[in-house]
Motif scaffolding. Structure first.
Motif, PDB file in Angstrom:
ATOM      1  N   LEU A  50       8.302  -9.110   4.047  1.00 26.78           N
ATOM      2  CA  LEU A  50       9.047  -8.081   3.664  1.00 26.78           C
ATOM      3  C   LEU A  50       8.764  -6.671   4.351  1.00 26.78           C
ATOM      4  N   GLU A  51       7.266  -6.284   4.155  1.00 24.45           N
ATOM      5  CA  GLU A  51       6.553  -5.326   4.767  1.00 24.45           C
ATOM      6  C   GLU A  51       6.734  -5.313   6.252  1.00 24.45           C
ATOM      7  N   SER A  52       6.362  -6.493   6.714  1.00 24.06           N
ATOM      8  CA  SER A  52       6.191  -6.493   8.201  1.00 24.06           C
ATOM      9  C   SER A  52       7.398  -6.654   8.828  1.00 24.06           C
ATOM     10  N   GLY A  53       8.444  -6.698   7.937  1.00 23.39           N
ATOM     11  CA  GLY A  53      10.066  -6.481   8.552  1.00 23.39           C
ATOM     12  C   GLY A  53      10.620  -5.289   8.345  1.00 23.39           C
ATOM     13  N   GLY A  54       9.897  -4.490   7.821  1.00 23.13           N
ATOM     14  CA  GLY A  54      10.621  -3.114   7.486  1.00 23.13           C
ATOM     15  C   GLY A  54      11.299  -2.899   6.352  1.00 23.13           C
ATOM     16  N   PHE A  55      11.166  -3.897   5.569  1.00 18.65           N
ATOM     17  CA  PHE A  55      12.124  -4.087   4.219  1.00 18.65           C
ATOM     18  C   PHE A  55      11.443  -3.278   3.068  1.00 18.65           C
ATOM     19  N   LEU A  56      10.216  -3.249   3.187  1.00 21.24           N
ATOM     20  CA  LEU A  56       9.438  -2.600   2.286  1.00 21.24           C
ATOM     21  C   LEU A  56       8.415  -1.601   2.854  1.00 21.24           C
ATOM     22  N   ALA A  57       8.082  -0.533   2.059  1.00 17.79           N
ATOM     23  CA  ALA A  57       6.961   0.167   2.639  1.00 17.79           C
ATOM     24  C   ALA A  57       5.971   0.160   1.384  1.00 17.79           C
ATOM     25  N   VAL A  58       4.782   0.200   1.714  1.00 22.34           N
ATOM     26  CA  VAL A  58       3.482   0.186   0.578  1.00 22.34           C
ATOM     27  C   VAL A  58       2.580   1.275   0.774  1.00 22.34           C
ATOM     28  N   TYR A  59       2.234   1.527  -0.547  1.00 22.74           N
ATOM     29  CA  TYR A  59       1.377   2.650  -0.640  1.00 22.74           C
ATOM     30  C   TYR A  59       0.429   2.303  -1.796  1.00 22.74           C
ATOM     31  N   SER A  60      -0.604   2.915  -2.151  1.00 23.67           N
ATOM     32  CA  SER A  60      -1.833   2.752  -2.931  1.00 23.67           C
ATOM     33  C   SER A  60      -1.909   3.886  -4.113  1.00 23.67           C
ATOM     34  N   VAL A  61      -2.145   3.306  -5.254  1.00 26.01           N
ATOM     35  CA  VAL A  61      -2.161   4.568  -6.225  1.00 26.01           C
ATOM     36  C   VAL A  61      -3.602   3.991  -7.206  1.00 26.01           C
ATOM     37  N   ALA A  62      -4.216   4.960  -7.395  1.00 21.89           N
ATOM     38  CA  ALA A  62      -5.397   4.579  -8.139  1.00 21.89           C
ATOM     39  C   ALA A  62      -5.007   4.081  -9.632  1.00 21.89           C
ATOM     40  N   HIS A  63      -5.546   2.899 -10.207  1.00 21.31           N
ATOM     41  CA  HIS A  63      -5.320   2.597 -11.610  1.00 21.31           C
ATOM     42  C   HIS A  63      -6.395   1.967 -12.104  1.00 21.31           C
ATOM     43  N   ASN A  64      -7.035   2.459 -13.268  1.00 26.00           N
ATOM     44  CA  ASN A  64      -8.312   1.874 -14.106  1.00 26.00           C
ATOM     45  C   ASN A  64      -9.399   1.705 -12.952  1.00 26.00           C
ATOM     46  N   GLY A  65      -9.631   2.821 -12.062  1.00 26.05           N
ATOM     47  CA  GLY A  65     -10.804   2.848 -11.024  1.00 26.05           C
ATOM     48  C   GLY A  65     -10.515   1.817 -10.015  1.00 26.05           C
ATOM     49  N   ARG A  66      -9.448   1.333  -9.692  1.00 24.94           N
ATOM     50  CA  ARG A  66      -9.362   0.412  -8.430  1.00 24.94           C
ATOM     51  C   ARG A  66      -7.833   0.885  -8.024  1.00 24.94           C
ATOM     52  N   LEU A  67      -7.745   0.683  -6.395  1.00 27.33           N
ATOM     53  CA  LEU A  67      -6.197   0.902  -5.868  1.00 27.33           C
ATOM     54  C   LEU A  67      -5.350  -0.210  -6.255  1.00 27.33           C
ATOM     55  N   ARG A  68      -4.266   0.274  -6.723  1.00 25.42           N
ATOM     56  CA  ARG A  68      -3.187  -0.862  -7.015  1.00 25.42           C
ATOM     57  C   ARG A  68      -1.907  -0.549  -5.730  1.00 25.42           C
ATOM     58  N   LYS A  69      -1.608  -1.647  -5.024  1.00 26.29           N
ATOM     59  CA  LYS A  69      -0.578  -1.557  -4.099  1.00 26.29           C
ATOM     60  C   LYS A  69       0.960  -1.557  -4.634  1.00 26.29           C
ATOM     61  N   TYR A  70       1.513  -0.430  -4.254  1.00 26.97           N
ATOM     62  CA  TYR A  70       2.946  -0.182  -4.792  1.00 26.97           C
ATOM     63  C   TYR A  70       3.933  -0.605  -3.506  1.00 26.97           C
TER      64      TYR A  70
END
Length: 106
Positions: A50-70
């Motif tokens: 879905l991301e590669s098809g342009g249906f979703l965009a991805v970003y990261s947020v720090a959560h408990n000391g690591r990055l979580r992909k949203y």
């Protein structure tokens, strides 16, 4: 259920879950599991597709000391959901036709 049909429905379920609010993998599994069983090994390839098809965009947020992909739905993703509803109406007509034919055979 036919594998290809199920694959398409799972894509739409994931898009629908993310359309309600930006989300991450584990939460998407929890949200979608109310209507269909989905595992991590099934979800992550869907998210990548879905991301590669342009249906979703991805970003990261720090959560408990690591990055979580949203994941965030894009306008293209919202159009895909709309297209699904239109295609679903075609499937309903086909279903009704099949049921009607089955009733006349009885």
């Amino acid at each position: 259920m036919d594998t290809q049909l199920k694959k398409g429905v799972l894509d739409i379920c994931v898009l629908a879950a993310v359309s309600r609010k930006d989300s991450y993998g584990y939460q998407i599994i929890r949200d979608v599991s109310s209507c269909v069983t989905i595992s991590e090994s099934t979800l992550y390839p869907i998210l990548r597709r879905l991301e590669s098809g342009g249906f979703l965009a991805v970003y990261s947020v720090a959560h408990n000391g690591r990055l979580r992909k949203y994941y965030r739905i894009t306008d293209t993703g919202r159009r895909k959901i709309k297209d699904f509803f239109e295609e679903w109406q075609d499937l309903v007509r086909i279903h009704d036709f099949i049921c009607q034919e089955a009733e006349t055979d009885e």
